[in-house]
Design an enzyme around this catalytic site. Structure first.
Site, PDB file in Angstrom:
ATOM      1  N   PHE A  51       7.486   1.833   0.671  1.00 29.12           N
ATOM      2  CA  PHE A  51       7.178   1.266   1.992  1.00 29.12           C
ATOM      3  C   PHE A  51       7.217  -0.253   1.997  1.00 29.12           C
ATOM      4  O   PHE A  51       7.300  -0.868   3.053  1.00 29.12           O
ATOM      5  CB  PHE A  51       5.806   1.777   2.474  1.00 29.12           C
ATOM      6  CG  PHE A  51       4.639   0.967   1.988  1.00 29.12           C
ATOM      7  CD1 PHE A  51       4.118   1.151   0.727  1.00 29.12           C
ATOM      8  CD2 PHE A  51       4.062   0.009   2.811  1.00 29.12           C
ATOM      9  CE1 PHE A  51       3.042   0.399   0.283  1.00 29.12           C
ATOM     10  CE2 PHE A  51       2.985  -0.749   2.372  1.00 29.12           C
ATOM     11  CZ  PHE A  51       2.484  -0.556   1.112  1.00 29.12           C
ATOM     12  N   LYS A  52       7.173  -0.893   0.846  1.00 32.56           N
ATOM     13  CA  LYS A  52       7.159  -2.361   0.801  1.00 32.56           C
ATOM     14  C   LYS A  52       8.429  -2.966   1.406  1.00 32.56           C
ATOM     15  O   LYS A  52       8.417  -4.101   1.856  1.00 32.56           O
ATOM     16  CB  LYS A  52       6.927  -2.840  -0.620  1.00 32.56           C
ATOM     17  CG  LYS A  52       5.500  -2.493  -1.072  1.00 32.56           C
ATOM     18  CD  LYS A  52       5.134  -3.095  -2.407  1.00 32.56           C
ATOM     19  CE  LYS A  52       3.655  -2.919  -2.688  1.00 32.56           C
ATOM     20  NZ  LYS A  52       3.265  -1.506  -2.927  1.00 32.56           N
TER      21      LYS A  52
END
Ligand SMILES: *Cc1c(COP(=O)(O)O)cnc(C)c1O
Length: 461
Positions: free
Chosen positions: A109-110
């Site tokens: 998700f980064k």
């Protein structure tokens, strides 16, 4: 919109200055002076928007120093790199919703935040005719997402230190296969702590930091939190397209960045019932929420390594609000933490915490079991971080509510653990297959600050 520090020591600054400052110059974290309120009517009008259109609606409310057309273009370019047309699709299995945040280039998700931050940096640096040399230490996820966020960008170089042979194989390839001229991978013959110590020491040398325009991309940058607020709105809209029930979010938590974005969405008026903070054995935040016990322990290594954290850096942002935006109370809390290894809160404060948050800690045995059970029931593979959140949601959230679990990584990124749990090999997705056989570039050296410094000076443009 202007930005202030949780420690109260800076005059309000603009969005662009907040992005470039990262950590506030008084040692605090930057926050907007207020949260723009979104009405029910506005929310309804956003139902038909694509992800980038929705991102513009949310993000533009915090940015008044970038022209709308430019901001739109930055956002569109950031999310065009995602492999799924919905960017963060929502799927439903076994009575829970899974918000798939892993369709970006590094499968975690980064990417949602760092693709945007990379484009923002490039835009602001060009406008100001400045350069930035990003230095960071990584145990895997942040470093690879940061490298892919800034590769090939003008005015930026990036130097990422990782412990040689101690990241997952996929993580290492995701970093070292990026051979753009502005990307420098350094693998130290040592541990993640050795990497972090060297980075800290370099930043501590203020003369060196100034001279070489050093900057960082860690999760304390406000723009990263802001980009993550968007998918809470997106998920809420997709759930309520179908049904009208209370919506809860389960968030596998490390540095408190992801779940703080959910808190911001709630403050803006998004009708979120509860934010479920899921931890692994590193459960200081669970102890805090459930038993008012915020006392430091030792970091334990687990099968969800991106959550192996004791001091969650973004937690200070939440404390600022919990302490009624009083910077003196925040400073007091950190004096107590330094002196006594804990932070104490009143019963009234704890009642406020529990209005918004609930929490549970899931141990490794249960995490591995959840990967197995979920696969047996649905045929869907969970990565170990996502499994912590799913297990927490199934145990803690009412089944009649919508239980949205944030899927923070693709199972192939942590295939060793998933395979250990399931007993068979998991399919290798295309973005991972493509890594094999790619040329790589990486400087392997001893954990010696003089050597690292020499390398930096030789390669800074
Ligand atoms: C970084 C990370 C987390 C933790 O997110 P925070 O914002 O630090 O709370 C969870 N899962 C994965 C896969 C991560 O990379």
């Amino acid at each position: 919109m202007r930005y202030i520090s949780t420690r109260g020591g800076i005059n309000p600054i603009t969005f662009k200055d907040a992005v470039m400052m990262g950590l506030a110059s008084d040692g605090g974290l930057l926050l907007p002076q207020s949260y723009p309120a979104i009405t029910g009517e506005q929310l309804e009008s956003w139902r038909g928007l694509t992800y980038p259109e929705l991102a513009f609606e949310v993000i533009s409310r915090y940015v008044d120093d970038i022209p709308a057309a430019d901001l739109k273009s930055l956002i569109n370019r950031s999310y065009a790199t995602f492999k799924h047309p919905d960017v963060t699709p929502l799927v439903k299995h076994n009575g829970v919703y899974i918000l798939e945040l892993f369709h970006g280039v590094t499968l975690a998700f980064k990417d949602v935040a760092l693709q945007f931050l990379g484009n923002l940096f490039e835009y602001i640096l060009a406008e100001r005719n400045q350069v930035l040399n990003i230095i960071g230490a990584t145990s895997g996820d942040t470093g690879s997402a940061a490298i892919h966020g800034v590769r090939g960008k003008k005015g930026i170089s990036i130097f990422i230190l990782h412990p040689h042979g101690k990241t997952s194989a996929v993580q290492a390839m995701q970093m070292t296969s990026v051979t753009d001229a502005n990307v420098h991978n350094i693998a130290l013959r040592g541990t993640f702590d050795d990497c972090q110590d060297i980075v800290k020491e370099l930043f501590g040398d203020l003369e060196f930091k100034e001279k070489y325009s050093l900057g960082s991309v860690n999760s304390i940058n406000w723009a990263r939190v802001l980009a993550q607020v968007v998918y809470y709105f997106y998920a809420w809209l997709r759930v309520t397209d179908e049904i009208d029930v209370p919506v809860n979010f389960s968030v596998p938590t490390g540095n408190f960045g992801d779940i703080f974005a959910g808190y911001v969405a709630k403050r803006m008026g998004l009708p979120i019932d509860k934010l479920l903070l899921a931890t692994n054995e590193n459960n200081i935040l669970t102890r805090f929420i459930n038993a008012s016990d915020y006392s430091l322990g030792a970091v334990v290594s687990t099968v969800s390594p991106s959550m192996d954290i004791q001091i969650a850096s973004n937690f200070e942002r939440y404390l600022f609000h919990l302490f009624a935006e009083n910077p003196d109370r925040v400073k007091e809390a950190f004096v107590e933490l330094k002196g006594h290894g804990r932070i104490s809160c009143s019963a009234e404060e704890m009642a406020l915490v529990r209005k918004d948050f609930c929490s549970v800690s899931v141990n490794q045995t249960d995490t591995l079991q959840e990967i197995r059970d979920f696969y047996a029931q649905t045929g869907y593979l969970l990565d170990p971080h996502t499994a912590v959140g799913v297990k927490a949601a199934l145990d803690q959230l009412p089944p009649e509510s919508a239980r949205v679990c944030l899927a923070t990584a693709h199972p192939a990124k942590f295939s060793e653990t998933v395979e250990q749990s399931l007993g068979f090999q998991v399919p290798v997705p295309e973005p991972v297959q493509e890594l094999y056989g790619k040329p790589t570039r990486c400087e392997i050296m001893d954990p010696d600050i003089a050597k690292v410094r020499e390398f930096l000076v030789a390669h800074i443009g």
